[in-house]
Write a protein that holds these residues in place. Structure first.
Motif, PDB file in Angstrom:
ATOM      1  N   LYS A  11     -49.391 -13.934 -55.674  1.00 14.57           N
ATOM      2  CA  LYS A  11     -50.670 -13.365 -55.935  1.00 14.57           C
ATOM      3  C   LYS A  11     -50.405 -12.338 -57.001  1.00 14.57           C
ATOM      4  CE  LYS A  11     -54.711 -11.526 -53.778  1.00 14.57           C
ATOM      5  NZ  LYS A  11     -55.411 -11.286 -52.390  1.00 14.57           N
ATOM      6  N   ARG A  12     -49.354 -11.257 -56.489  1.00 16.05           N
ATOM      7  CA  ARG A  12     -48.760 -10.040 -57.147  1.00 16.05           C
ATOM      8  C   ARG A  12     -48.734 -10.328 -58.575  1.00 16.05           C
ATOM      9  NH1 ARG A  12     -46.453  -8.421 -52.213  1.00 16.05           N
ATOM     10  NH2 ARG A  12     -44.403  -8.992 -53.266  1.00 16.05           N
ATOM     11  N   ARG A  13     -47.784 -11.527 -58.815  1.00 17.91           N
ATOM     12  CA  ARG A  13     -47.402 -12.027 -59.933  1.00 17.91           C
ATOM     13  C   ARG A  13     -48.491 -12.292 -61.032  1.00 17.91           C
ATOM     14  NH1 ARG A  13     -44.459 -16.011 -58.569  1.00 17.91           N
ATOM     15  NH2 ARG A  13     -42.791 -14.951 -57.965  1.00 17.91           N
ATOM     16  N   MET A  14     -49.373 -12.948 -60.269  1.00 19.06           N
ATOM     17  CA  MET A  14     -50.544 -13.226 -60.983  1.00 19.06           C
ATOM     18  C   MET A  14     -51.363 -12.094 -61.490  1.00 19.06           C
ATOM     19  SD  MET A  14     -52.528 -15.586 -62.849  1.00 19.06           S
ATOM     20  CE  MET A  14     -51.733 -17.247 -61.974  1.00 19.06           C
ATOM     21  N   TYR A  15     -51.495 -11.233 -60.805  1.00 17.66           N
ATOM     22  CA  TYR A  15     -52.019  -9.939 -61.300  1.00 17.66           C
ATOM     23  C   TYR A  15     -51.406  -9.353 -62.266  1.00 17.66           C
ATOM     24  CZ  TYR A  15     -55.426  -9.129 -57.382  1.00 17.66           C
ATOM     25  OH  TYR A  15     -56.524  -9.255 -56.272  1.00 17.66           O
ATOM     26  N   ARG A  16     -50.145  -9.479 -62.520  1.00 23.10           N
ATOM     27  CA  ARG A  16     -49.214  -8.797 -63.241  1.00 23.10           C
ATOM     28  C   ARG A  16     -49.419  -9.547 -64.832  1.00 23.10           C
ATOM     29  NH1 ARG A  16     -45.520  -7.955 -59.401  1.00 23.10           N
ATOM     30  NH2 ARG A  16     -44.272  -9.630 -59.933  1.00 23.10           N
ATOM     31  N   VAL A  17     -49.265 -10.754 -64.647  1.00 22.04           N
ATOM     32  CA  VAL A  17     -49.470 -11.739 -65.871  1.00 22.04           C
ATOM     33  C   VAL A  17     -50.778 -11.411 -66.449  1.00 22.04           C
ATOM     34  CG1 VAL A  17     -49.748 -14.309 -66.716  1.00 22.04           C
ATOM     35  CG2 VAL A  17     -47.724 -13.360 -64.809  1.00 22.04           C
ATOM     36  N   LEU A  18     -51.736 -11.392 -65.628  1.00 19.49           N
ATOM     37  CA  LEU A  18     -53.049 -11.599 -66.078  1.00 19.49           C
ATOM     38  C   LEU A  18     -53.373 -10.259 -66.725  1.00 19.49           C
ATOM     39  CD1 LEU A  18     -55.414 -13.085 -63.530  1.00 19.49           C
ATOM     40  CD2 LEU A  18     -54.773 -14.192 -65.650  1.00 19.49           C
ATOM     41  N   SER A  19     -52.821  -8.921 -66.125  1.00 15.45           N
ATOM     42  CA  SER A  19     -52.983  -7.473 -66.584  1.00 15.45           C
ATOM     43  C   SER A  19     -52.291  -7.392 -68.007  1.00 15.45           C
ATOM     44  CB  SER A  19     -52.704  -6.725 -65.654  1.00 15.45           C
ATOM     45  OG  SER A  19     -52.611  -5.279 -66.302  1.00 15.45           O
ATOM     46  N   ASP A  20     -50.927  -8.002 -67.943  1.00 15.60           N
ATOM     47  CA  ASP A  20     -50.088  -7.675 -69.026  1.00 15.60           C
ATOM     48  C   ASP A  20     -50.521  -8.477 -70.395  1.00 15.60           C
ATOM     49  OD1 ASP A  20     -48.522  -5.940 -67.662  1.00 15.60           O
ATOM     50  OD2 ASP A  20     -46.910  -7.420 -67.252  1.00 15.60           O
ATOM     51  N   THR A  21     -51.131  -9.580 -69.997  1.00 15.50           N
ATOM     52  CA  THR A  21     -51.680 -10.431 -71.244  1.00 15.50           C
ATOM     53  C   THR A  21     -52.745 -10.001 -71.909  1.00 15.50           C
ATOM     54  OG1 THR A  21     -51.058 -12.545 -70.083  1.00 15.50           O
ATOM     55  CG2 THR A  21     -52.519 -12.796 -71.782  1.00 15.50           C
ATOM     56  N   ALA A  22     -53.680  -9.441 -71.102  1.00 13.14           N
ATOM     57  CA  ALA A  22     -54.791  -8.573 -71.410  1.00 13.14           C
ATOM     58  C   ALA A  22     -54.569  -7.420 -72.274  1.00 13.14           C
ATOM     59  CB  ALA A  22     -55.920  -8.392 -70.369  1.00 13.14           C
ATOM     60  N   ILE A  23     -53.690  -6.541 -71.739  1.00 17.89           N
ATOM     61  CA  ILE A  23     -53.251  -5.554 -72.410  1.00 17.89           C
ATOM     62  C   ILE A  23     -52.653  -5.689 -74.004  1.00 17.89           C
ATOM     63  CG2 ILE A  23     -51.740  -3.556 -72.403  1.00 17.89           C
ATOM     64  CD1 ILE A  23     -52.463  -3.219 -69.394  1.00 17.89           C
ATOM     65  N   ARG A  24     -51.954  -6.663 -73.678  1.00 10.56           N
ATOM     66  CA  ARG A  24     -51.183  -7.144 -75.113  1.00 10.56           C
ATOM     67  C   ARG A  24     -52.235  -7.403 -76.235  1.00 10.56           C
ATOM     68  NH1 ARG A  24     -50.112 -12.078 -76.810  1.00 10.56           N
ATOM     69  NH2 ARG A  24     -50.217 -12.929 -74.812  1.00 10.56           N
ATOM     70  N   LEU A  25     -53.196  -8.165 -75.487  1.00 12.16           N
ATOM     71  CA  LEU A  25     -54.197  -8.800 -76.734  1.00 12.16           C
ATOM     72  C   LEU A  25     -55.175  -7.679 -77.023  1.00 12.16           C
ATOM     73  CD1 LEU A  25     -55.324 -12.014 -75.149  1.00 12.16           C
ATOM     74  CD2 LEU A  25     -54.165 -11.726 -77.254  1.00 12.16           C
ATOM     75  N   PHE A  26     -55.457  -6.686 -76.231  1.00  9.97           N
ATOM     76  CA  PHE A  26     -56.332  -5.422 -76.464  1.00  9.97           C
ATOM     77  C   PHE A  26     -55.693  -4.605 -77.305  1.00  9.97           C
ATOM     78  CE2 PHE A  26     -58.049  -5.919 -71.795  1.00  9.97           C
ATOM     79  CZ  PHE A  26     -59.090  -7.162 -72.127  1.00  9.97           C
ATOM     80  N   VAL A  27     -54.430  -4.169 -77.079  1.00 11.84           N
ATOM     81  CA  VAL A  27     -53.660  -3.409 -78.143  1.00 11.84           C
ATOM     82  C   VAL A  27     -53.490  -3.807 -79.407  1.00 11.84           C
ATOM     83  CG1 VAL A  27     -51.348  -2.443 -78.518  1.00 11.84           C
ATOM     84  CG2 VAL A  27     -52.363  -2.254 -76.129  1.00 11.84           C
ATOM     85  N   GLU A  28     -53.299  -5.519 -79.707  1.00 17.22           N
ATOM     86  CA  GLU A  28     -53.137  -6.010 -80.994  1.00 17.22           C
ATOM     87  C   GLU A  28     -54.686  -5.872 -81.489  1.00 17.22           C
ATOM     88  OE1 GLU A  28     -51.772  -9.690 -80.052  1.00 17.22           O
ATOM     89  OE2 GLU A  28     -49.723  -8.971 -79.815  1.00 17.22           O
ATOM     90  N   ARG A  29     -55.771  -6.248 -80.979  1.00 15.09           N
ATOM     91  CA  ARG A  29     -56.925  -6.508 -81.418  1.00 15.09           C
ATOM     92  C   ARG A  29     -58.159  -5.508 -81.186  1.00 15.09           C
ATOM     93  NH1 ARG A  29     -57.533 -12.484 -79.651  1.00 15.09           N
ATOM     94  NH2 ARG A  29     -59.726 -12.058 -80.465  1.00 15.09           N
ATOM     95  N   GLY A  30     -57.948  -4.571 -80.039  1.00 14.59           N
ATOM     96  CA  GLY A  30     -59.074  -4.074 -79.677  1.00 14.59           C
ATOM     97  C   GLY A  30     -59.787  -4.499 -78.508  1.00 14.59           C
ATOM     98  N   PHE A  31     -60.087  -3.505 -77.470  1.00 15.10           N
ATOM     99  CA  PHE A  31     -60.876  -4.128 -76.339  1.00 15.10           C
ATOM    100  C   PHE A  31     -62.071  -4.618 -76.411  1.00 15.10           C
ATOM    101  CE2 PHE A  31     -63.384  -3.232 -72.748  1.00 15.10           C
ATOM    102  CZ  PHE A  31     -62.772  -3.619 -71.538  1.00 15.10           C
ATOM    103  N   ASP A  32     -62.801  -4.219 -77.182  1.00  9.11           N
ATOM    104  CA  ASP A  32     -64.213  -5.012 -77.418  1.00  9.11           C
ATOM    105  C   ASP A  32     -64.082  -6.343 -78.297  1.00  9.11           C
ATOM    106  OD1 ASP A  32     -65.575  -3.025 -75.939  1.00  9.11           O
ATOM    107  OD2 ASP A  32     -65.532  -1.747 -77.835  1.00  9.11           O
ATOM    108  N   ALA A  33     -62.753  -6.583 -79.033  1.00  6.72           N
ATOM    109  CA  ALA A  33     -62.848  -7.705 -79.957  1.00  6.72           C
ATOM    110  C   ALA A  33     -62.212  -8.767 -79.220  1.00  6.72           C
ATOM    111  CB  ALA A  33     -61.941  -7.414 -81.251  1.00  6.72           C
TER     112      ALA A  33
END
Length: 213
Positions: A11-33
């Motif tokens: 469960k903790r691993r899934m939290y980290r994977v989802l959060s890290d994946t999201a942050i990578r995409l948000f940094v690359e393209r912007g939160f709203d995009a």
């Protein structure tokens, strides 16, 4: 390892994977995009699965600092007085470059801070996080009005110190060059706190009980 322990690790691993994946995409393209569906696809889970872990899109980002939410409340029992415990803890964070102090110029940390402070929806969510931190600290200090006032001042001081460090680093200063000034500012801030709020200069266990009729 027990089945319960294994499930908790997954469960903790899934939290980290989802959060890290999201942050990578948000940094690359912007939160709203970036949509939640895109984050789920990138993490190879379904959208309903993602929402079981993170009910709101903003939570995907704030998860990275969620463990700090009750940190101050835990810290106050670790020193001769709450103020001294909080002072030591913040100074230790500066020494190791804890990102929550703002004194960290690692490119990934800078990118995260730009995302966090540059996105209105995340800033609004961050203030909710700070309110919960304040509530937890107030309970640890006794829960009365004086405790709530003290907790509000502590959280505000920590926020202002961190944002000042982040502002200067974002403007181009190096963390190593800024450290001495950041330590001096923190020392002065906690000195003022300890001198101005009675609840912070006595152990929370000796706080006066509320008057009852």
């Amino acid at each position: 390892m027990s089945d319960t322990g294994l499930r908790e690790r997954k469960k903790r691993r899934m939290y980290r994977v989802l959060s890290d994946t999201a942050i990578r995409l948000f940094v690359e393209r912007g939160f709203d995009a970036v949509s939640v569906a895109e984050v789920a696809a990138a993490a190879e889970v379904s959208k309903p699965t993602l929402f079981r872990y993170f009910p709101a899109k903003e939570d995907l980002v704030l998860y990275r600092i969620a463990d700090h939410q009750e940190e101050a409340a835990r810290v106050v029992a670790q020193g001769p007085t709450p103020a001294e415990a909080l002072r030591r803890h913040f100074l230790a964070g500066l020494e190791r470059g804890d990102p929550v102090t703002g004194l960290n110029d690692d490119p990934e940390v800078l990118a995260f801070h730009r995302l966090l402070y540059g996105t209105p929806a995340l800033v609004a969510r961050l203030y909710g996080h700070l309110e919960r931190s304040e509530e937890a600290l107030a309970r640890a200090l006794g829960g009365d009005l004086e405790a709530r006032l003290a907790a509000g001042q502590v959280v505000a001081v920590q926020r202002v110190l961190a944002q000042e460090n982040w502002r200067r680093i974002a403007a181009g200063e190096r963390a190593a060059d800024l450290r001495a000034e950041a330590v001096a500012a923190a020392e002065r801030a906690f000195e003022l706190l300890a001198g101005g709020v009675r609840r912070l200069v006595q152990p929370s266990s000796t706080a006066p009980a509320p008057v009852t009729e």
